[in-house]
Design a protein around this motif. Structure first.
Motif, PDB file in Angstrom:
ATOM      1  N   TRP A  31       0.836  -1.192   0.000  1.00  0.00           N
ATOM      2  CA  TRP A  31       0.000   0.000   0.000  1.00  0.00           C
ATOM      3  C   TRP A  31       0.870   1.241   0.000  1.00  0.00           C
ATOM      4  CZ3 TRP A  31      -0.765   3.841   3.812  1.00  0.00           C
ATOM      5  CH2 TRP A  31      -1.849   4.690   3.567  1.00  0.00           C
ATOM      6  N   SER A  32       0.442   2.242  -0.743  1.00  0.00           N
ATOM      7  CA  SER A  32       1.143   3.521  -0.761  1.00  0.00           C
ATOM      8  C   SER A  32       0.130   4.625  -0.487  1.00  0.00           C
ATOM      9  CB  SER A  32       1.804   3.745  -2.115  1.00  0.00           C
ATOM     10  OG  SER A  32       2.373   5.032  -2.145  1.00  0.00           O
ATOM     11  N   PRO A  33       0.441   5.558   0.406  1.00  0.00           N
ATOM     12  CA  PRO A  33      -0.510   6.637   0.701  1.00  0.00           C
ATOM     13  C   PRO A  33      -0.607   7.673  -0.417  1.00  0.00           C
ATOM     14  CG  PRO A  33       1.488   6.935   1.970  1.00  0.00           C
ATOM     15  CD  PRO A  33       1.608   5.625   1.261  1.00  0.00           C
ATOM     16  N   LEU A  34       0.309   7.660  -1.363  1.00  0.00           N
ATOM     17  CA  LEU A  34       0.317   8.645  -2.437  1.00  0.00           C
ATOM     18  C   LEU A  34      -0.208   8.032  -3.724  1.00  0.00           C
ATOM     19  CD1 LEU A  34       3.884  10.065  -1.758  1.00  0.00           C
ATOM     20  CD2 LEU A  34       1.718  11.015  -0.995  1.00  0.00           C
ATOM     21  N   TYR A  35      -0.696   8.892  -4.605  1.00  0.00           N
ATOM     22  CA  TYR A  35      -1.190   8.419  -5.895  1.00  0.00           C
ATOM     23  C   TYR A  35      -0.054   7.834  -6.717  1.00  0.00           C
ATOM     24  CZ  TYR A  35      -3.342   8.339 -10.472  1.00  0.00           C
ATOM     25  OH  TYR A  35      -3.805   7.944 -11.697  1.00  0.00           O
ATOM     26  N   ASP A  36       1.059   8.544  -6.777  1.00  0.00           N
ATOM     27  CA  ASP A  36       2.250   8.054  -7.464  1.00  0.00           C
ATOM     28  C   ASP A  36       3.150   7.415  -6.402  1.00  0.00           C
ATOM     29  OD1 ASP A  36       4.132   7.588  -9.428  1.00  0.00           O
ATOM     30  OD2 ASP A  36       5.055   9.566  -9.220  1.00  0.00           O
ATOM     31  N   PRO A  37       3.202   6.090  -6.361  1.00  0.00           N
ATOM     32  CA  PRO A  37       3.903   5.438  -5.248  1.00  0.00           C
ATOM     33  C   PRO A  37       5.406   5.671  -5.267  1.00  0.00           C
ATOM     34  CG  PRO A  37       3.167   3.816  -6.841  1.00  0.00           C
ATOM     35  CD  PRO A  37       2.625   5.127  -7.288  1.00  0.00           C
ATOM     36  N   VAL A  38       5.866   6.440  -4.305  1.00  0.00           N
ATOM     37  CA  VAL A  38       7.288   6.647  -4.110  1.00  0.00           C
ATOM     38  C   VAL A  38       7.818   5.556  -3.196  1.00  0.00           C
ATOM     39  CG1 VAL A  38       9.029   8.227  -3.186  1.00  0.00           C
ATOM     40  CG2 VAL A  38       7.061   9.121  -4.433  1.00  0.00           C
ATOM     41  N   ALA A  39       7.075   5.294  -2.145  1.00  0.00           N
ATOM     42  CA  ALA A  39       7.434   4.233  -1.205  1.00  0.00           C
ATOM     43  C   ALA A  39       6.211   3.350  -1.005  1.00  0.00           C
ATOM     44  CB  ALA A  39       7.872   4.824   0.121  1.00  0.00           C
ATOM     45  N   ILE A  40       6.401   2.069  -1.122  1.00  0.00           N
ATOM     46  CA  ILE A  40       5.306   1.119  -0.931  1.00  0.00           C
ATOM     47  C   ILE A  40       5.498   0.432   0.420  1.00  0.00           C
ATOM     48  CG2 ILE A  40       4.202  -0.955  -1.793  1.00  0.00           C
ATOM     49  CD1 ILE A  40       5.036  -0.098  -4.596  1.00  0.00           C
ATOM     50  N   ASN A  41       4.488   0.533   1.263  1.00  0.00           N
ATOM     51  CA  ASN A  41       4.569  -0.026   2.607  1.00  0.00           C
ATOM     52  C   ASN A  41       3.774  -1.322   2.690  1.00  0.00           C
ATOM     53  OD1 ASN A  41       5.935   2.280   3.437  1.00  0.00           O
ATOM     54  ND2 ASN A  41       4.030   3.319   3.982  1.00  0.00           N
ATOM     55  N   PRO A  42       4.313  -2.365   3.299  1.00  0.00           N
ATOM     56  CA  PRO A  42       3.487  -3.544   3.574  1.00  0.00           C
ATOM     57  C   PRO A  42       2.584  -3.254   4.780  1.00  0.00           C
ATOM     58  CG  PRO A  42       5.709  -3.910   4.336  1.00  0.00           C
ATOM     59  CD  PRO A  42       5.701  -2.574   3.659  1.00  0.00           C
ATOM     60  N   CYS A  43       1.304  -3.483   4.604  1.00  0.00           N
ATOM     61  CA  CYS A  43       0.335  -3.222   5.669  1.00  0.00           C
ATOM     62  C   CYS A  43      -0.480  -4.478   5.937  1.00  0.00           C
ATOM     63  CB  CYS A  43      -0.617  -2.098   5.272  1.00  0.00           C
ATOM     64  SG  CYS A  43       0.214  -0.520   5.075  1.00  0.00           S
ATOM     65  N   LEU A  44      -1.028  -4.559   7.123  1.00  0.00           N
ATOM     66  CA  LEU A  44      -1.883  -5.677   7.503  1.00  0.00           C
ATOM     67  C   LEU A  44      -3.126  -5.682   6.624  1.00  0.00           C
ATOM     68  CD1 LEU A  44      -2.023  -7.908   9.692  1.00  0.00           C
ATOM     69  CD2 LEU A  44      -3.424  -6.342  11.006  1.00  0.00           C
ATOM     70  N   CYS A  45      -3.517  -6.821   6.153  1.00  0.00           N
ATOM     71  CA  CYS A  45      -4.674  -6.930   5.261  1.00  0.00           C
ATOM     72  C   CYS A  45      -5.950  -6.519   6.011  1.00  0.00           C
ATOM     73  CB  CYS A  45      -4.801  -8.365   4.751  1.00  0.00           C
ATOM     74  SG  CYS A  45      -6.220  -8.609   3.678  1.00  0.00           S
ATOM     75  N   PRO A  46      -6.720  -5.566   5.469  1.00  0.00           N
ATOM     76  CA  PRO A  46      -7.932  -5.134   6.157  1.00  0.00           C
ATOM     77  C   PRO A  46      -9.095  -6.119   6.027  1.00  0.00           C
ATOM     78  CG  PRO A  46      -7.670  -3.908   4.133  1.00  0.00           C
ATOM     79  CD  PRO A  46      -6.441  -4.768   4.289  1.00  0.00           C
ATOM     80  N   THR A  47      -9.031  -7.020   5.084  1.00  0.00           N
ATOM     81  CA  THR A  47     -10.116  -7.971   4.885  1.00  0.00           C
ATOM     82  C   THR A  47     -10.056  -9.113   5.885  1.00  0.00           C
ATOM     83  OG1 THR A  47     -10.122  -7.435   2.541  1.00  0.00           O
ATOM     84  CG2 THR A  47     -11.267  -9.425   3.191  1.00  0.00           C
TER      85      THR A  47
END
Length: 105
Positions: free
Chosen positions: A71-87
């Motif tokens: 997941w990246s908080p920006l539209y153009d991903p500069v840094a992609i963070n691994p996040c816990l799956c929300p599903t």
């Protein structure tokens, strides 16, 4: 010493509250018994769920059983963070949406 009229009002209120409590308890038990009977009758004749094959759960569709998403908080991903799956909340499985986890439809 509590006055006699106030004792009468207190006893009347206690009887009414006890009546409501008894009625609530009886109706809850009756509804639970009816729900259990209907569910057991439905379970006897129902076919296993075709989506989860009768298990009630399947591998999470969003993270594909990985427990994290990219997941990246920006539209153009500069840094992609691994996040816990929300599903699946990191459990790697999710409840079947076809049978709602019962295993039969």
């Amino acid at each position: 010493m509590i006055p006699k009229p106030l004792q009468t009002v207190g006893k009347g209120a206690a009887v009414i509250v006890a009546g409501f409590l008894t009625l609530n308890l009886a109706s809850t038990a009756t509804i639970g018994a009816i729900r259990f009977a209907v569910e057991s009758r439905r379970k006897k004749t129902a076919l296993p769920c075709g989506v989860c094959k009768g298990k009630g759960f399947y591998i999470c569709k969003l993270c594909k059983g990985n427990a994290t998403i990219q997941w990246s908080p920006l539209y153009d991903p500069v840094a992609i963070n691994p996040c816990l799956c929300p599903t699946c909340d990191g459990n790697r499985v999710q409840r079947c949406l076809n049978c709602l986890g019962k295993g039969y439809s």
